[in-house]
Every structure is written in C-alpha cells, then in structure tokens.
Motif scaffolding. Structure first.
Motif, PDB file in Angstrom:
ATOM      1  N   ILE A 111       0.864  -1.174   0.000  1.00 24.31           N
ATOM      2  CA  ILE A 111       0.000   0.000   0.000  1.00 24.31           C
ATOM      3  C   ILE A 111       0.908   1.232   0.000  1.00 24.31           C
ATOM      4  O   ILE A 111       1.875   1.285   0.762  1.00 24.31           O
ATOM      5  N   PRO A 112       0.640   2.242  -0.821  1.00 25.48           N
ATOM      6  CA  PRO A 112       1.555   3.394  -0.870  1.00 25.48           C
ATOM      7  C   PRO A 112       1.491   4.246   0.392  1.00 25.48           C
ATOM      8  O   PRO A 112       0.467   4.283   1.083  1.00 25.48           O
ATOM      9  N   THR A 113       2.580   4.937   0.686  1.00 28.06           N
ATOM     10  CA  THR A 113       2.574   5.898   1.779  1.00 28.06           C
ATOM     11  C   THR A 113       1.675   7.074   1.410  1.00 28.06           C
ATOM     12  O   THR A 113       1.426   7.352   0.235  1.00 28.06           O
ATOM     13  N   GLY A 114       1.183   7.761   2.423  1.00 29.26           N
ATOM     14  CA  GLY A 114       0.333   8.917   2.179  1.00 29.26           C
ATOM     15  C   GLY A 114      -1.069   8.567   1.749  1.00 29.26           C
ATOM     16  O   GLY A 114      -1.810   9.431   1.257  1.00 29.26           O
ATOM     17  N   ILE A 115      -1.463   7.323   1.937  1.00 32.19           N
ATOM     18  CA  ILE A 115      -2.807   6.903   1.544  1.00 32.19           C
ATOM     19  C   ILE A 115      -3.856   7.647   2.367  1.00 32.19           C
ATOM     20  O   ILE A 115      -3.645   7.960   3.546  1.00 32.19           O
ATOM     21  N   THR A 116      -4.978   7.951   1.742  1.00 32.27           N
ATOM     22  CA  THR A 116      -6.087   8.615   2.420  1.00 32.27           C
ATOM     23  C   THR A 116      -7.298   7.699   2.387  1.00 32.27           C
ATOM     24  O   THR A 116      -7.249   6.603   1.847  1.00 32.27           O
ATOM     25  N   ALA A 121     -12.486   2.096   1.499  1.00 31.83           N
ATOM     26  CA  ALA A 121     -11.914   3.034   0.531  1.00 31.83           C
ATOM     27  C   ALA A 121     -10.494   3.397   0.927  1.00 31.83           C
ATOM     28  O   ALA A 121     -10.111   4.566   0.967  1.00 31.83           O
ATOM     29  N   ARG A 122      -9.693   2.376   1.237  1.00 31.84           N
ATOM     30  CA  ARG A 122      -8.318   2.624   1.675  1.00 31.84           C
ATOM     31  C   ARG A 122      -7.425   1.504   1.145  1.00 31.84           C
ATOM     32  O   ARG A 122      -7.112   0.544   1.822  1.00 31.84           O
ATOM     33  N   GLY A 123      -7.046   1.638  -0.104  1.00 32.17           N
ATOM     34  CA  GLY A 123      -6.148   0.660  -0.701  1.00 32.17           C
ATOM     35  C   GLY A 123      -6.818  -0.649  -1.030  1.00 32.17           C
ATOM     36  O   GLY A 123      -6.242  -1.710  -0.821  1.00 32.17           O
ATOM     37  N   ASN A 124      -8.011  -0.594  -1.545  1.00 33.35           N
ATOM     38  CA  ASN A 124      -8.787  -1.812  -1.787  1.00 33.35           C
ATOM     39  C   ASN A 124      -8.338  -2.500  -3.078  1.00 33.35           C
ATOM     40  O   ASN A 124      -8.234  -1.888  -4.132  1.00 33.35           O
ATOM     41  N   SER A 125      -8.065  -3.792  -2.953  1.00 31.35           N
ATOM     42  CA  SER A 125      -7.803  -4.644  -4.108  1.00 31.35           C
ATOM     43  C   SER A 125      -8.199  -6.053  -3.693  1.00 31.35           C
ATOM     44  O   SER A 125      -8.870  -6.237  -2.672  1.00 31.35           O
ATOM     45  N   PRO A 244      -8.517   5.786  -6.213  1.00 29.18           N
ATOM     46  CA  PRO A 244      -7.599   6.798  -6.764  1.00 29.18           C
ATOM     47  C   PRO A 244      -6.454   7.151  -5.832  1.00 29.18           C
ATOM     48  O   PRO A 244      -5.424   7.671  -6.265  1.00 29.18           O
ATOM     49  N   SER A 245      -6.605   6.902  -4.521  1.00 33.19           N
ATOM     50  CA  SER A 245      -5.567   7.293  -3.568  1.00 33.19           C
ATOM     51  C   SER A 245      -4.532   6.201  -3.370  1.00 33.19           C
ATOM     52  O   SER A 245      -3.564   6.406  -2.642  1.00 33.19           O
ATOM     53  N   ALA A 246      -4.723   5.032  -3.959  1.00 29.84           N
ATOM     54  CA  ALA A 246      -3.875   3.897  -3.606  1.00 29.84           C
ATOM     55  C   ALA A 246      -3.498   3.052  -4.808  1.00 29.84           C
ATOM     56  O   ALA A 246      -4.098   2.008  -5.057  1.00 29.84           O
ATOM     57  N   PRO A 247      -2.499   3.478  -5.565  1.00 31.09           N
ATOM     58  CA  PRO A 247      -2.005   2.590  -6.629  1.00 31.09           C
ATOM     59  C   PRO A 247      -1.188   1.450  -6.021  1.00 31.09           C
ATOM     60  O   PRO A 247      -0.004   1.583  -5.758  1.00 31.09           O
TER      61      PRO A 247
END
Length: 258
Positions: A111-116, A121-125, A244-247
């Motif tokens: 999960i990338p740093t700075g995720i919102t 809705a927080r780094g969902n995959s 969009p916040s978590a590539p």
C-alpha cells in the motif's frame, strides 16, 4: 385567483414519501461481520523470499508476460518497473494466462505511503485465488490497508471476502511490503455439476497464520450469499478496484502446483 388557490393547495399537500426499502431484497451490509475483531499481531521485518527451484515465477524481473487483461485477453496494461507491478487505474483486472488447480502461492504487495480514505476506501484490491469468469467472479482473499483502519472484519486484509475474518491482523504500515503465502485446494464437481468437495484455503499474512484450512461456502459475492458453480482449472486474478488514492504494487509472485 384560480391559479393562486391551486398553488396554495399544492403547497399544503404532504410531500411524497420515499419508497420503503424492500426487506426481502439483499443488501451489501447484510453480509458484513463487525465482531469479534481479530487480534493485532505486529509481524517481523519484511523479507523477500526467493522462489524455490520448482516454482513458476508469475512476476519477477522479466515483466508482465504471464498476465493478461480479464476484460479482453490482451496484454496486461498495469505499470512495471524493476520487478514491481503497479495497478494502472481504469485498465481493469488482470489474471494469469495459465490456469491452476491446487497450489502453493507466494505474493508480495504494498500500500503506498500517504494513503487517504477509510474503511473499504483505503487501498482496496483483491487476490482471486481462482478466477471463474469476467469481472470479480471467483474466490477472493481481500487486499486492503488494515493498519489502524476499522472496517467489517470479513472485509479486512486477509479475510476471505464476506465469508471468513482472518485469525489476526498482521498488517504492516503503508509503504512497507506485505506478503501472502497461500495453500489452495480447489473445489471438485461431479459430471452433473454438483459440488463433490468444497474449496479449502490456508493463508499466512507476513508469516502469521490468518486462515487455517478453512472451508469456503462458495464464490465471493458482494451482495447475497456465496454459491458454487462448476468450474475446472482457473487463472489467478488481481483486482483493479479503482481506488484513486492507492495505486497498489506487487512483486515476487510465484506458484508451486500441488
């Protein structure tokens, strides 16, 4: 005067109420489980585990050649740089070109740093250990930022989505690599399509046991109850959830057929 009187009567009429929800219609929240909350276990430092000699490397230094778009079967369009694959929003889910039955799988994700965001809705995959069709068809082990992020427990990282909460929350902080190690036993079906034996799954998250030879009740569903449909060997799928916040990024994916 007639128009004015009509407007007065219209203003005095009670507002139309919204149609009542149909209690018989399934809702997503019907299958959310919030308690008990799995114990938080802080894992040791991340260690990249090299594939054993008999493994098939699905993601290493050679690029995305083992992966294809679920939507149309063309080459996967996710980003790749120095052994790391990152979701490219809007390109859709990808899956392996090969199909598998029973296997051991190692996968690392970040999960990338700075995720919102929060909750789902927080780094969902998602890792679909068997993809049985287009879209999100199949059996999903959830990928999510569950580091100090509250959500329903059968939707947090390491859950068999909407079925089984993990035994522990072994999440590292955003920006650190996570690992899944999985043993998958595929379901079997008779000639008539009837279920003979259900799917089973064992999973470790960052070296911590989170699913212990659990029995699945069917394929993953967002609304309603899981069900089985007959299938054979299946690809492994990764989800582009469109967050969009978590590539989300992946590396070092390998498999041993059992």
């Amino acid at each position: 005067m007639i128009i004015a009187a009509a407007l007065v009567l219209l203003a005095q009429a009670p507002a139309a109420s919204a149609p009542a929800a149909d209690p018989a219609k399934p809702r997503p929240e019907d299958t959310e489980q919030w308690k008990p909350v799995p114990e938080t276990v802080r894992p040791g430092p991340a260690v990249e585990i090299a594939p054993p000699s008999d493994a098939i490397v699905l993601l290493g230094s050679a690029g995305l050649g083992e992966w294809a778009s679920v939507k149309d079967g063309t080459a996967a369009q996710w980003l790749f740089d120095k052994g790391v694959m990152t979701v490219k929003k809007g390109t859709g889910n990808i899956q392996t070109k090969r199909s598998f039955t029973n296997y051991q799988l190692h996968l690392e994700w970040r999960i990338p740093t700075g995720i919102t965001g929060s909750g789902q809705a927080r780094g969902n995959s998602g890792l679909f250990v068997a993809s049985t069709g287009g879209g999100d068809a199949g059996y999903e082990l959830q990928i999510l930022d569950s580091y100090e992020n509250e959500t329903y427990v059968n939707g947090q990282a390491g859950s068999v989505y909407k079925q089984l909460a993990p035994l522990a929350n072994a999440m590292r902080k955003p920006g650190e690599w996570q690992s899944y190690d999985i043993v998958w036993t595929a379901p079997t079906f008779g000639a008539d399509g009837a279920l003979k034996s259900p799917a089973r799954l064992t999973a470790f998250h960052n070296g911590v046991l989170i699913q212990d030879n659990v029995v699945l009740r069917g394929e993953t569903t967002y609304v309603g109850q899981p069900q089985y449909k007959a299938h054979g060997p299946s690809p492994i799928k990764l989800q582009d959830h469109g967050d969009p916040s978590a590539p989300i990024s992946f590396r070092n994916i390998w498999i041993r057929e059992l």
